[in-house]
Structure formats: C-alpha cells, structure tokens
Design a protein around this motif. Structure first.
Motif, PDB file in Angstrom:
ATOM      1  N   VAL A 255      12.705 -18.023  49.155  1.00  0.00           N
ATOM      2  CA  VAL A 255      12.923 -19.372  48.938  1.00  0.00           C
ATOM      3  C   VAL A 255      13.619 -19.805  47.552  1.00  0.00           C
ATOM      4  O   VAL A 255      14.546 -20.643  47.393  1.00  0.00           O
ATOM      5  N   LEU A 256      13.281 -19.202  46.328  1.00  0.00           N
ATOM      6  CA  LEU A 256      13.466 -19.233  45.111  1.00  0.00           C
ATOM      7  C   LEU A 256      14.782 -19.084  44.823  1.00  0.00           C
ATOM      8  O   LEU A 256      15.937 -19.518  44.245  1.00  0.00           O
ATOM      9  N   SER A 257      15.335 -17.955  45.449  1.00  0.00           N
ATOM     10  CA  SER A 257      16.445 -17.254  45.037  1.00  0.00           C
ATOM     11  C   SER A 257      17.692 -18.016  45.920  1.00  0.00           C
ATOM     12  O   SER A 257      18.749 -18.101  45.520  1.00  0.00           O
ATOM     13  N   ASP A 258      17.407 -18.856  46.756  1.00  0.00           N
ATOM     14  CA  ASP A 258      18.379 -19.635  47.625  1.00  0.00           C
ATOM     15  C   ASP A 258      18.024 -20.973  47.306  1.00  0.00           C
ATOM     16  O   ASP A 258      19.039 -21.818  47.476  1.00  0.00           O
ATOM     17  N   ALA A 259      17.355 -21.414  46.125  1.00  0.00           N
ATOM     18  CA  ALA A 259      17.094 -22.661  45.691  1.00  0.00           C
ATOM     19  C   ALA A 259      18.457 -23.247  44.788  1.00  0.00           C
ATOM     20  O   ALA A 259      18.929 -22.376  44.052  1.00  0.00           O
ATOM     21  N   PRO A 260      18.977 -24.431  44.910  1.00  0.00           N
ATOM     22  CA  PRO A 260      20.005 -25.005  44.153  1.00  0.00           C
ATOM     23  C   PRO A 260      19.784 -24.955  42.738  1.00  0.00           C
ATOM     24  O   PRO A 260      18.700 -25.219  42.328  1.00  0.00           O
ATOM     25  N   GLY A 261      20.505 -24.525  41.854  1.00  0.00           N
ATOM     26  CA  GLY A 261      20.152 -24.651  40.572  1.00  0.00           C
ATOM     27  C   GLY A 261      19.335 -23.269  40.130  1.00  0.00           C
ATOM     28  O   GLY A 261      19.173 -23.334  38.857  1.00  0.00           O
ATOM     29  N   VAL A 262      18.965 -22.515  40.917  1.00  0.00           N
ATOM     30  CA  VAL A 262      18.038 -21.487  40.482  1.00  0.00           C
ATOM     31  C   VAL A 262      18.578 -20.277  40.423  1.00  0.00           C
ATOM     32  O   VAL A 262      19.300 -19.686  41.066  1.00  0.00           O
ATOM     33  N   VAL A 263      18.474 -19.502  39.294  1.00  0.00           N
ATOM     34  CA  VAL A 263      18.697 -17.918  39.168  1.00  0.00           C
ATOM     35  C   VAL A 263      17.346 -16.818  39.249  1.00  0.00           C
ATOM     36  O   VAL A 263      16.668 -17.416  38.237  1.00  0.00           O
ATOM     37  N   LEU A 264      17.317 -16.269  40.141  1.00  0.00           N
ATOM     38  CA  LEU A 264      16.030 -15.581  40.067  1.00  0.00           C
ATOM     39  C   LEU A 264      16.395 -14.161  39.309  1.00  0.00           C
ATOM     40  O   LEU A 264      17.238 -13.475  39.673  1.00  0.00           O
ATOM     41  N   MET A 265      15.825 -14.117  38.319  1.00  0.00           N
ATOM     42  CA  MET A 265      15.783 -12.765  37.427  1.00  0.00           C
ATOM     43  C   MET A 265      14.706 -12.034  37.454  1.00  0.00           C
ATOM     44  O   MET A 265      13.906 -12.129  36.387  1.00  0.00           O
ATOM     45  N   ASP A 266      14.285 -11.468  38.322  1.00  0.00           N
ATOM     46  CA  ASP A 266      13.072 -10.986  38.473  1.00  0.00           C
ATOM     47  C   ASP A 266      13.227  -9.296  39.076  1.00  0.00           C
ATOM     48  O   ASP A 266      13.074  -9.290  40.157  1.00  0.00           O
ATOM     49  N   ASN A 267      13.002  -8.427  38.078  1.00  0.00           N
ATOM     50  CA  ASN A 267      12.756  -6.978  38.353  1.00  0.00           C
ATOM     51  C   ASN A 267      12.035  -6.474  37.459  1.00  0.00           C
ATOM     52  O   ASN A 267      12.657  -5.551  36.528  1.00  0.00           O
ATOM     53  N   PRO A 268      10.524  -6.489  37.241  1.00  0.00           N
ATOM     54  CA  PRO A 268      10.008  -5.722  36.173  1.00  0.00           C
ATOM     55  C   PRO A 268      10.429  -4.440  36.062  1.00  0.00           C
ATOM     56  O   PRO A 268      10.273  -3.942  35.096  1.00  0.00           O
ATOM     57  N   GLY A 269      10.507  -3.653  37.004  1.00  0.00           N
ATOM     58  CA  GLY A 269      10.849  -2.157  36.993  1.00  0.00           C
ATOM     59  C   GLY A 269      12.120  -2.027  35.984  1.00  0.00           C
ATOM     60  O   GLY A 269      11.958  -0.993  35.311  1.00  0.00           O
TER      61      GLY A 269
END
Ligand code: A2P
Length: 331
Positions: A255-269
């Motif tokens: 949901v977050l990665s499709d949201a307008p204005g949002v960039v998902l930057m999430d890869n702890p590995g």
C-alpha cells in the motif's frame, strides 16, 4: 499567467517558495516579493531577472496579485491574509494562524485536495512534520482505517527558519545559542514551540490536531513527542500506527509503495532506509523501517523522512497553488 506574491520572501521558506515556483515552471506573469523594512529595496535574482523586495504594508491591497504565498509568521498572516482573500486573491498561508479554523481548508494535495474550492481562497498549509506524516498515513487510513497514531519527530533546525540554522552554526563555533534556550549543537531538545497547559508543546498539539483535520478523523487517537535535533535540514518522524483491521507486513508495504508522493526505501538487509540527507532537495516522502509492532495487535512502525522546507512547507504550498489553478501538482 498569474501575478504571484511571496510574503516573507527573504526567509528560509520564502526563498524556497521562489525556487520551487521557478523549478515547477509555475505560470507567472509578475513575481512580487515582500518582506520587512529591513530587506526592502534589496534585489533577488529570479530566472536571470532582478526582482526588488517591497516593504510589506497596506499598499499590498492595491497591488494586482492573483496568488499570494505567505510565510512571514502568524501575526503578519493574521494582519494581511483575510483582507487579501476577501478581495479574491488566492492566499496560501504557511503559518499556523488559520489551520484549525473549520471553514479554512488545510491541505496536503496527495491526501485531501478534493477539499479545495474556488469559494475558499484562503488555504492553510499544514505544519511540516504533519505534512510528511499524513502523506504516509492517508493510504493506510483509506485501505485499513486508523485506530491510533503515535509520533516521535526528529526535526531539523531549518524548521525554525534562518535563526535555527544560525544557532546550529553558532554552536559549531563554540558560541552560545541565541534562538533555542539550550545549545542545539551536539544536543537534542525535547521542546519545539511553546509549552501548553497540558504539558505538550504547541508543535506536538499541532501534529495531533492537524492530523485529525487533514485525515477527516476528529476522533482518531493521536499523540506526539516533538524533538529538535542538530540536523540542518529534513525532518524524520517515527510513526507507530494501529490499523482498524488486520494486515500483513507485505500488504502494508505494498500500500505504501503505491501511495502518491511516497518512496518506499526499505531493505534493512542491504542497509536501505531513508535519512535526512536522502530527502534534502526533493519533494517526496521517504518511508523505511516498516515493521510489525509485536507488542500490540494490528500495529506497525514506520520511519518517515522528508525535506521540511520543501514538502513540509514551500513545495506543498506551490502544489496547492497548482491545484487551485487546475494544473496537475508537479514534483
Ligand atoms: P526580513 O528578512 O525582512 O526580516 P524566517 O522564518 O526564515 O526567519 O523568515 C521570516 C520572513 O518573514 C522573512 O522574509 C522576514 O523578512 C519576514 N518578516 C518578518 N517580519 C516581517 C514584517 N514585520 N513584515 C514583513 N515581513 C516580515
């Protein structure tokens, strides 16, 4: 083409408003810049042209302005914005003066641009940490509903304007602060804006009240702790959000990665998560560290970072102006 005024044109946000208007190629006929008597007569070069700063006074009411962006503090807005908007000028106000008035739209274009209307030419630009937080929360609210939100903010000194930046620089030179009550250099202050009777600061109360208004959720449980950190620019907010219904981590991330204005930057590995330096100079809201709160049902943690002077203030204001003239908000 529009005659566009920037009131507070020499301030940290005012200067950024001018930059964003130019960058977005806003259809400007004439750009009119206003500040205090201290700055009147100085020139600013915009798009290769020199623009002279005017002293803000009642003479502004006779100037042929179509759109005015205000960022010169609440009392200046209270003094000038209502009359200008009564004259038909579209006024977008970055101060907190009108944000909680029921008849005044409080707008983040990605979230509630539908509340804009030609009949309401005075529009409030929300608090910086609130803007980035609701960009992250709105898509979750739409899909799952929200039960409760808890914020802890890590706010840059540029949020206090030029005087905040100067205090950080003073501290780095070993000098005493002049803006904050304690040194901000090498320190962290759990204090933004004035303290209220309930023990919260006004900044915390703004995040609580404005989140409810923008998300159209007057009864949403919201709490906040706002902290000033020795970072020059871009705010981070740690958000704990409880959803109305169950969701998996993968669903929330989708949901977050499709949201307008949002960039998902999430890869702890791969050590991928957003920091203020990633957000500087951009108008996106970066989200990372999305994870399940294992201590409570339907609850997730998000780490949310954005440029507080751009998306948190100047760019959001210009995007509202774009919506008002029927342009697609540009980023
Ligand atoms: P000036 O530079 O002439 O003082 P910041 O929040 O970064 O400190 O910026 C505040 C902005 O508001 C500046 O552009 C400042 O202009 C402007 N400002 C402050 N007081 C007044 C005033 N009395 N009339 C007009 N502009 C003002």
């Amino acid at each position: 083409m529009y005659n566009v005024a920037v009131v507070g044109a020499t301030g940290a946000v005012g200067q950024k408003m001018i930059e964003v208007l130019t960058e977005y190629e806003f259809p400007i006929n004439e750009l009119m810049l206003y500040a205090s008597a201290r700055s009147a007569g100085k020139t600013v070069t915009v798009n290769g042209q020199d623009v002279v700063i005017r002293e803000l006074s009642d003479a502004i009411y006779a100037d042929p302005i179509d759109i005015a962006l205000f960022s010169a503090g609440g009392s200046i807005s209270e003094q000038y914005a209502p009359r200008l908007s009564e004259q038909g000028v579209i006024v977008i106000d970055n101060s907190s003066a009108f944000r909680m008035q029921a008849d005044i739209p409080l707008i983040v274009p990605e979230v509630n641009r539908v509340e804009l209307s030609p009949d309401k030419p005075l529009i409030a630009n929300p608090n910086c940490s609130t803007i980035q937080s609701v960009v992250a929360l709105a898509p979750l609210a739409e899909v799952y509903g929200l039960t409760r939100v808890a914020y802890t903010s890590y706010q840059a000194v540029s949020g206090s304007g030029q005087k905040g930046i100067e205090d950080l620089e003073r501290g780095a030179r070993g000098e005493e602060p002049q803006n904050y009550p304690y040194p901000i250099y090498d320190n962290v202050l759990p204090h933004i804006d004035v303290f209220l009777e309930n023990g919260y600061t006004k900044e915390e109360q703004k995040m609580i009240d404005e989140t409810r208004k923008i998300l159209n959720a007057p009864n949403l449980g919201v709490t906040a702790t706002c902290v000033r950190v020795p970072v020059r620019n871009s705010h981070a907010v740690s958000i704990t959000v409880t959803l109305d219904r169950e969701a998996t981590l993968a669903e929330v991330k989708a949901v977050l990665s499709d949201a307008p204005g949002v960039v998902l930057m999430d890869n702890p590995g791969e050590l991928v998560y957003p920091t203020p330096l990633d957000a500087n100079g951009t108008d996106d809201v970066y989200i990372g560290r999305v994870r399940v709160d294992e201590s409570q049902p339907n609850t997730f943690h998000l780490w949310c970072v954005a440029d507080n002077v751009r998306k948190g203030a100047a760019a959001n204001a210009v995007q509202i102006a774009q919506c008002m003239i029927g342009q697609t908000a540009t980023k």
